[in-house]
Design an enzyme around this catalytic site. Structure first.
Site, PDB file in Angstrom:
ATOM      1  N   LYS A   1       0.857  -1.186   0.000  1.00 40.38           N
ATOM      2  CA  LYS A   1       0.000   0.000   0.000  1.00 40.38           C
ATOM      3  C   LYS A   1       0.887   1.229   0.000  1.00 40.38           C
ATOM      4  O   LYS A   1       1.624   1.495   0.932  1.00 40.38           O
ATOM      5  CB  LYS A   1      -0.911  -0.012   1.228  1.00 40.38           C
ATOM      6  CG  LYS A   1      -2.207   0.781   1.069  1.00 40.38           C
ATOM      7  CD  LYS A   1      -2.029   2.276   0.938  1.00 40.38           C
ATOM      8  CE  LYS A   1      -1.515   2.902   2.219  1.00 40.38           C
ATOM      9  NZ  LYS A   1      -1.454   4.413   2.106  1.00 40.38           N
TER      10      LYS A   1
ATOM     11  N   GLY B   1       6.352   5.114   8.881  1.00 39.70           N
ATOM     12  CA  GLY B   1       5.613   6.375   8.887  1.00 39.70           C
ATOM     13  C   GLY B   1       5.641   7.009  10.261  1.00 39.70           C
ATOM     14  O   GLY B   1       6.546   6.764  11.069  1.00 39.70           O
ATOM     15  N   SER B   2       4.644   7.798  10.540  1.00 37.71           N
ATOM     16  CA  SER B   2       4.610   8.550  11.791  1.00 37.71           C
ATOM     17  C   SER B   2       4.309   7.637  12.973  1.00 37.71           C
ATOM     18  O   SER B   2       3.674   6.582  12.834  1.00 37.71           O
ATOM     19  CB  SER B   2       3.554   9.656  11.715  1.00 37.71           C
ATOM     20  OG  SER B   2       2.246   9.093  11.762  1.00 37.71           O
ATOM     21  N   THR B   3       4.738   8.064  14.146  1.00 36.48           N
ATOM     22  CA  THR B   3       4.470   7.295  15.352  1.00 36.48           C
ATOM     23  C   THR B   3       2.977   7.220  15.634  1.00 36.48           C
ATOM     24  O   THR B   3       2.466   6.183  16.065  1.00 36.48           O
ATOM     25  CB  THR B   3       5.222   7.899  16.543  1.00 36.48           C
ATOM     26  OG1 THR B   3       6.630   7.736  16.328  1.00 36.48           O
ATOM     27  CG2 THR B   3       4.845   7.228  17.853  1.00 36.48           C
TER      28      THR B   3
ATOM     29  N   ALA C   1       0.479   7.169  13.463  1.00 41.60           N
ATOM     30  CA  ALA C   1      -0.117   6.157  12.589  1.00 41.60           C
ATOM     31  C   ALA C   1       0.311   4.764  13.005  1.00 41.60           C
ATOM     32  O   ALA C   1      -0.473   3.809  12.930  1.00 41.60           O
ATOM     33  CB  ALA C   1       0.274   6.430  11.135  1.00 41.60           C
ATOM     34  N   GLY C   2       1.558   4.618  13.477  1.00 40.83           N
ATOM     35  CA  GLY C   2       2.031   3.321  13.943  1.00 40.83           C
ATOM     36  C   GLY C   2       1.243   2.825  15.141  1.00 40.83           C
ATOM     37  O   GLY C   2       0.921   1.632  15.239  1.00 40.83           O
TER      38      GLY C   2
ATOM     39  N   GLU D   1       8.615   1.027  11.666  1.00 39.63           N
ATOM     40  CA  GLU D   1       9.745   1.962  11.623  1.00 39.63           C
ATOM     41  C   GLU D   1       9.127   3.342  11.633  1.00 39.63           C
ATOM     42  O   GLU D   1       8.524   3.779  10.649  1.00 39.63           O
ATOM     43  CB  GLU D   1      10.590   1.714  10.358  1.00 39.63           C
ATOM     44  CG  GLU D   1      11.969   2.354  10.424  1.00 39.63           C
ATOM     45  CD  GLU D   1      11.960   3.821  10.023  1.00 39.63           C
ATOM     46  OE1 GLU D   1      12.018   4.686  10.935  1.00 39.63           O
ATOM     47  OE2 GLU D   1      11.889   4.108   8.823  1.00 39.63           O
TER      48      GLU D   1
ATOM     49  N   CYS E   1      13.547  10.520   8.656  1.00 37.56           N
ATOM     50  CA  CYS E   1      13.346  10.175  10.064  1.00 37.56           C
ATOM     51  C   CYS E   1      14.652  10.169  10.848  1.00 37.56           C
ATOM     52  O   CYS E   1      14.643  10.297  12.070  1.00 37.56           O
ATOM     53  CB  CYS E   1      12.657   8.829  10.179  1.00 37.56           C
ATOM     54  SG  CYS E   1      13.482   7.500   9.273  1.00 37.56           S
TER      55      CYS E   1
ATOM     56  N   GLU F   1       8.585  15.548  15.882  1.00 36.19           N
ATOM     57  CA  GLU F   1       9.269  15.419  14.602  1.00 36.19           C
ATOM     58  C   GLU F   1       8.748  16.473  13.620  1.00 36.19           C
ATOM     59  O   GLU F   1       7.579  16.456  13.243  1.00 36.19           O
ATOM     60  CB  GLU F   1       9.054  14.014  14.035  1.00 36.19           C
ATOM     61  CG  GLU F   1       9.890  13.725  12.817  1.00 36.19           C
ATOM     62  CD  GLU F   1       9.789  12.278  12.370  1.00 36.19           C
ATOM     63  OE1 GLU F   1      10.822  11.697  11.980  1.00 36.19           O
ATOM     64  OE2 GLU F   1       8.666  11.723  12.411  1.00 36.19           O
TER      65      GLU F   1
END
Length: 496
Positions: A188, A244-246, A248-249, A266, A300, A397
């Site tokens: 995706k 991606g972003s924390t 979204a993780g 990651e 990142c 970030e």
């Protein structure tokens, strides 16, 4: 060397009217489009068909069927490695196309885009070589004299969700090792950067047509967050790997928790460069400055917190100002530039918001701080002085070329500041004594630390501590993420 020297570099970029499911380009069940905007001209470079939830479900079904059929999983791993090498060759043949798309999707200038694509293709080959070295069956003798075999098997169906700031790079980190291990994959892509993954899909289509990769093993779709969540929650998916972003993780972890699906993450970083008092300033400036604003800060691993003692504060700030002033920034289609615009207008506004919040909290802009020119989504490389580590700009970030200068009292204080973060992805130590640097590096809670350098070698393990993620990418450790471990016991020999 390939260059991009045409009057309108966007002219040759084609729309993608279909979705890639199971190794073939097919019609979508929907009619929505994604506009990919060139960050320099601010024009639409191409349109890509947006995948629907039904399209994603079809891709997962194809992956599940192909994995359960076992054609790819049973292909010897050395043969899969040979196919990955051949994929790398096919991508290399498309280097000019990938270079162009890297400029459009990420905003990096021609020489940086080309160098990045070449490095990434070499990572494909590095994964193939690691695969050839994997021991899939390890026979061990138990204490009772019996034998147990420890077997590595593919996870199954892997959902790969990648960001916009390095699409082919994250394919190298995730899709390629997943395939090497024998998994089936649904990739995706980010709506902001779906074009270069479409080139990867073209390559896979050729291999499927040639019978080298079975149908169903690889799908590539571009979708928004709502549709993407249907991929994460699909019970036919065995492993979700995300970059991606924390934030979204965390959402992905929560969604996957309901069925205890395997998750690899990651995520973000807020990396600190500790400059000890005995550090050579030239070494610092030749490594840390670009380490802070590489890819216009959209990385990142960027060294966005610079920790320096009060004793050396003034010379370090002056050195950073001088170094940044020498970095050519501008039209990414020109060979002479090294920094380009941010990827989107929204990203530019986000970065500007962090600069304003820093000023409101008492930081001082000593270099940059605003837009450049009247075209492109530019924010000038920016130095913020008098930053405290509890400020928003030091804790979150930014994902832009914004460097925060933070002063420390002594080495212990520097380490404490570096570790005072929810993130733990990367970092650096600069000192005249590399062994002292190693000692300090061991005190920093991050997955990667550079001592007197700015190495970006992703053939060795890469990943984060704390909220920077779970698992590792690169090297044998990165390949290991895509295997399950099974133990098969055999009876002990009868007593004599």
């Amino acid at each position: 060397m390939t260059t991009v020297e045409v009057s309108d570099p966007l002219a040759g970029i084609a729309d993608r009217e279909q979705v890639f499911i199971g190794g073939r380009w097919v019609d979508s069940t929907g009619d929505e489009w994604i506009d990919v905007v060139d960050s320099w001209s601010e024009r639409t470079a191409a349109r890509v068909r947006a995948a629907t939830a039904e399209d994603v479900a079809r891709a997962v079904d194809a992956a599940r069927e192909s994995f359960d059929r076992g054609d790819w999983a049973r292909t010897p791993i050395t043969e899969r490695a040979d196919i990955i090498d051949a994929i790398a060759d096919a991508m290399d043949a498309r280097l000019e196309q990938l270079t162009t798309l890297g400029i459009v999707e990420v905003g990096v200038p021609v020489p940086v885009s080309m160098m990045t694509q070449q490095m990434v293709i070499s990572l494909f080959r590095a994964v193939a070589e690691e695969a050839r070295n994997v021991v899939l069956v390890d026979e061990r003798t138990r204490a009772d004299g019996g034998v147990s075999r420890v077997v590595k098997e593919p996870n199954g169906v892997v959902a790969v969700i990648i960001p916009w700031n390095g699409p082919i790079g994250t394919i190298a980190f995730k899709v390629i090792p997943a395939l090497a291990a024998g998994n089936s994959v649904v990739l995706k892509t980010s709506p902001e950067a779906p074009l270069s993954p479409s080139v990867f899909a073209d390559v896979i289509a050729e291999f499927v047509a040639a019978g080298r990769i079975p149908e169903g093993v690889v799908s590539v779709v571009a979708a928004d967050r709502e549709v993407s969540e249907t991929l994460v929650t699909n019970p036919k998916v065995d492993h979700v790997t995300f970059t991606g972003s924390t934030g979204a993780g965390k959402r992905i972890m929560a969604l996957a928790a309901d069925r205890v699906a395997k998750v690899s993450l990651e995520l973000g970083g807020k990396s600190a460069a500790i400059i000890l008092d005995d550090a050579d300033l030239n070494t610092v400036l030749s490594n840390a400055v670009m380490g802070g604003c590489l890819q216009s800060g959209q990385a990142c691993i960027a060294l966005t917190r610079v920790l320096v003692s009060r004793k050396r504060h003034d010379e370090v700030v002056a050195g950073y100002q001088a170094a940044l002033s020498q970095i050519p920034i501008g039209n990414p289609w020109e060979q002479t530039n090294f920094l380009g615009p941010l990827t989107t207008a929204r990203q530019r506004e986000r970065v500007e918001g962090y600069i304003e919040s820093a000023k409101a909290e008492g930081a001082e802009v000593v270099y940059g701080g605003g837009r450049i020119g009247e075209q492109g989504f530019f924010v000038a490389p920016t130095i913020l002085d008098n930053v405290r580590n509890d400020m928003k700009v030091a804790q979150e970030e930014v994902f832009g070329p914004v460097i925060s200068i933070i002063t420390y009292e002594d080495e212990d204080d520097a380490v404490a500041i570096a570790n005072d973060s929810i993130y733990g992805l990367s970092g650096a130590v600069f000192t005249a004594d590399p062994e002292r640097g190693f000692e300090v590096a061991q005190r920093i809670r991050t997955g990667t630390v550079n001592v007197n350098t700015a190495v970006t070698d992703f053939t060795v393990p890469f990943g984060g501590y704390k909220q920077s993620g779970l698992g590792r990418e690169g090297g044998p450790e990165g390949l290991e993420e895509f295997f399950e471990t099974k133990t098969v016991h055999f009876p002990a020999p009868p007593a004599s």
